[in-house]
Structure formats: C-alpha cells, structure tokens
Design an enzyme around this catalytic site. Structure first.
Site, PDB file in Angstrom:
ATOM      1  N   ASP A 103      18.679   9.162 -14.738  1.00  0.00           N
ATOM      2  CA  ASP A 103      18.265   8.104 -15.362  1.00  0.00           C
ATOM      3  C   ASP A 103      19.989   7.203 -15.398  1.00  0.00           C
ATOM      4  OD1 ASP A 103      15.676   7.764 -14.615  1.00  0.00           O
ATOM      5  OD2 ASP A 103      15.735   8.655 -17.478  1.00  0.00           O
ATOM      6  N   ALA A 146       1.094  -1.040   0.334  1.00  0.00           N
ATOM      7  CA  ALA A 146       0.493  -0.080   0.185  1.00  0.00           C
ATOM      8  C   ALA A 146       1.151   1.388   0.443  1.00  0.00           C
ATOM      9  CB  ALA A 146      -0.599  -0.024   0.738  1.00  0.00           C
ATOM     10  N   TYR A 199      10.827   9.454  -1.888  1.00  0.00           N
ATOM     11  CA  TYR A 199      10.180   7.325  -1.798  1.00  0.00           C
ATOM     12  C   TYR A 199      11.504   6.605  -2.023  1.00  0.00           C
ATOM     13  CZ  TYR A 199       8.584   3.021  -4.793  1.00  0.00           C
ATOM     14  OH  TYR A 199       8.646   1.546  -4.548  1.00  0.00           O
TER      15      TYR A 199
END
Length: 326
Positions: free
Chosen positions: A284, A72, A139
């Site tokens: 990246d 979640a 994150y």
C-alpha cells in the site's frame, strides 16, 4: 450504435445511463458480477461472454456497431495474485477475441477502461500519463498488456482507441436507481456506509503512520457519473475524428485520506463510526493521486462532484438498495 461490454456492472451501468440519452446502445454482459436490474431499459441487452466468438459474432451481425466500450475485466487485485490464469484469460485472451471480431466487422473505434494499477507504486505524489508504468500484480499487468496491444493494433490495423486510467470510482446515480453493489465488497466508501447502516461491526484502518498529513493513506476518489461523462467525451472525440489514439488519467487531482473519508461519511450520515486501527497492508503506497490536466486540456473534461456529494449519493443508494435490487 454503441456496444458496451460489461454494461451491467457498476461503472458500465452508469455509463449506459448517460449514453442512452443521446445514442442507441447494446449491452453485452454475462452477469457474473453485473446485474440485470442495473441496465437501463432503453438499452438492448444481450447475455453473453466477452471471449465467446459466437456471442460476439451474433452482436456484430445483428447490430450496426460504430464503436465499442470495454468494462468487462475482472478487477480484484488479491484474486489476480491467487488466480492469475483467470485474469489473463478474461482480461487479455477474451479481449483479443473481441478485437479480432471488431476487425472482422470493420469496427475500429474502441474505448478501454484501464486502471491506476498499471502504474504500480509510483515514486511521485501526482501521477501523470508520463509516469512510468510498472504494475505489481496480474490485474495491473493484464490491463497494461491490452494497452500495449491496442498501440500495436493502431499501428498495424488503423485501430482508433482511447485508454482511460482511473483510480477509485465511488458514488451512485443521482436517482439512487443504481449504485455500487459488489460481493464481496472491497472498496472503502461502501464498506464505511455498510458499517454505519449496521451491516458491519467496525471499520479497519490499515496503517496510521504513513508520511501524509494525518498518517493515513491518501487516494483519489471520483464520482462514477463523472467517470461516465469522461468516457462519453472520449467516445465523441473518436467519433468526430478529434482523436485517433490517446491515453488519459481520470481523477480529482487532490486525493483524500482514509481519515478524511471516514469523517465525511460521518458528517453525511450523522452517525459515528467504530474505527479499529490495524497494521499496514503490504504494497500500500502512502499516496495515489492522478493529474487529469491532459484530458481537461484536450477534451475539456474535469471531475465536478465533491467528496461530500459522492458520499451523499452513495448513502442514498445504500439506504435504498434493498428495495431497488430485490
């Protein structure tokens, strides 16, 4: 009974599809990014929030929970940079509320859906579980915080857990009942397929001068059902006492370039993509590929589904998703 937090989301719903074949399952999801239609009808569904003590208390009181599987988290890297509070509140603080409720009800078996973002930009071509963790965004940091919390809980409270770090989940369920359905969509394969269905004008390739075979970035793609089966293998290892704590990478060990993915999408669909070359995106790395040797050696799991089959399953889903989701 197994509690799946976030079982209405992309990966969670595929896990539930497989899990209900052999287990009783209860799903807790607030449907903020998940979908009610994605939850298998054999599972018990409870609408509620990960960080809400009353919602959690109700689930643990009304059901005999043997283990918890956690899917979640908020997971958009860019959003985590612009709104870190959201990520630390949901991914860390709310998970602590869950762990506290588990301890109260003496539930100590936990499967945690983690991420390759915990590694940041590694200096190695093939990432193992021993590769240094150095997340570069909120994150990734929020996920690594929970990994560290779990280690502390294992030491202090006898928590038993498996952490699964994975890279790019892709594909859809074999029946095309459920698949990848994000808003906004940020993942390469569904973006390409949406373009080939006429829903996008073109596909942007961010950088063609990387130190790779064809100059485009290489990433590790794994079918979502392969991921689900890895979670079930980890769960079984906890339930039968084979493992008390473990951390595993989940990947195909090969990696595919952006160009290879586009060409495979064209092959599967029989359609030609309109590709626009764009500048590199900051941060990246040229190559992100995982070694899954450890989980193969210890639990016998290995990714089984090829890139072409991953894309074919996703194509079936995207062609049918309108009638499935409406």
């Amino acid at each position: 009974m197994i509690l799946v937090i976030g079982g209405a989301g992309y990966i969670g719903s595929h896990l539930v599809k497989e899990l209900v074949k052999t287990n009783e399952v209860v799903v807790l999801d607030n449907l903020s990014t998940g979908h009610r239609w994605a939850i298998d009808e054999k599972a018990v569904f409870v609408e509620g929030n990960l960080g809400n003590e009353k919602d959690l208390e109700s689930v643990f009181t009304n059901h005999k929970i043997d283990a918890v599987m956690h899917f979640a988290a908020n997971s958009l890297v860019g959003e985590s940079v612009t709104d870190p509070l959201k990520y630390y509140q949901n991914n860390v603080a709310a998970t602590l509320t869950l762990l506290q409720t588990m301890m109260k009800h003496n539930v100590k078996k936990f499967i945690f859906s983690s991420t390759a973002a915990t590694y940041g930009i590694p200096s190695v071509d093939i990432i193992t579980e021993d590769t240094a963790t150095n997340p570069i965004n909120p994150y990734g940091r929020s996920k690594l915080m929970i990994e560290q919390i779990l280690a502390d809980f294992a030491s202090a409270y006898d928590m038993e857990y498996v952490v699964l770090r994975y890279f790019n989940a892709a594909g859809a369920y074999e029946t095309a009942e459920i698949g990848e359905c994000h808003d906004p969509e940020t993942h390469l394969i569904p973006i390409i397929l949406q373009h080939l269905l006429g829903e996008r004008e073109n596909i942007s390739v961010f950088g063609s001068d990387y130190d790779t075979e064809d100059g485009t970035c290489i990433r590790d793609y794994i079918h979502v059902t392969d991921l689900a089966n890895a979670h079930i293998s980890a769960l079984q290892a906890l339930l039968d006492g084979t493992k008390k704590t473990a951390t595993y990478n989940l990947g195909n060990g090969l990696g595919y370039s952006v160009k290879e993915v586009i060409e495979t999408c064209e092959k599967v669909t029989g359609k030609k993509a309109n590709v626009v070359m764009a500048d590199r995106r900051a941060g990246d790395p040229a190559r992100l590929v995982a070694s899954s040797d450890k989980i193969h050696a210890e639990l016998g799991w290995k990714a089984q589904i090829s890139l072409e089959k991953i894309i074919a399953s996703a194509w079936n889903w995207h062609q049918n998703s309108a009638k499935v989701t409406n």
